[in-house]
Design a protein around this motif. Structure first.
Motif: not given
Ligand SMILES: [Zn+2]
Length: 195
Positions: A31, A42, A46
């Motif tokens: 990334s 984040m 994910q």
């Protein structure tokens, strides 16, 4: 209904070999954030990619693109560039340019393992709904929506197809409602294409 487009862009990039998904093996996702997201965004990003892709046998290991690397051999990978601002602070009205919020690079008809996600575009697309939410909820909802856009691009890369489906993550366009809904999964033909 507002719809966002998830497009395939033609780009001049060196051609890569195919990246067939190997069941069980994890795929390295490199990334590259223009502006690093808050940890809550984040984490939600994910988690959502995992929630959508794990049931069809794709596991991802995330690494920063620019982190120092050892000599390990990476069998399968994709490089994801996140453009713009990937957070939900200062959600002022912006005039959004039309266009795709995520795209995967193609060269001479070959799908390349390079995708991009437009963080600013997703912010603008969901702004009206995000500002109505409690501040504490916004990071998770926004990160989850980013995960859905990214999952669509990963679908192109690992199903190795420019085609779109009629439902789920393979759809060519998502509505605001689909990006914000609590659960979002592959349905029908797309999930067999990616196996
Ligand atoms: Zn697409």
């Amino acid at each position: 209904m507002r719809m966002l487009l998830l497009g395939l862009a033609l780009a001049v990039l060196p051609a890569q070999g195919e990246s067939p998904a190997q069941s069980g093996a994890s795929i390295t996702l490199y990334s590259d954030f223009q502006q690093p997201p808050p940890p809550a965004v984040m984490g939600a990003l994910q988690d959502e990619v995992h929630a959508i892709m794990a049931p069809i046998g794709l596991q991802f290991e995330w690494r920063p693109l620019h982190a120092p690397r050892g000599n390990e051999v990476i069998a399968e990978l994709a490089v994801i560039t996140f453009r713009g601002r990937c957070d939900v602070a200062d959600l002022v009205p912006v005039s959004r340019r039309p266009g795709a919020l995520g795209w995967t690079h193609v060269s001479d008809g070959v799908i390349l393992p390079f995708a991009e996600v437009d963080c600013d575009g997703i912010r603008g697309f969901l702004r009206t709904e995000l500002v109505r939410m409690k501040t504490g909820e916004r990071d998770a909802v926004y990160g989850r929506a980013m995960g859905r856009v990214l999952a669509h691009e990963l679908y192109h890369i690992f199903a190795n197809t420019p085609e779109h489906g009629t439902s789920g993550v393979a759809k060519a366009a998502y509505s605001v409602r689909e990006l914000l809904s609590r659960v979002f999964t592959f349905e029908g033909p797309a999930s067999s294409a990616i196996r």
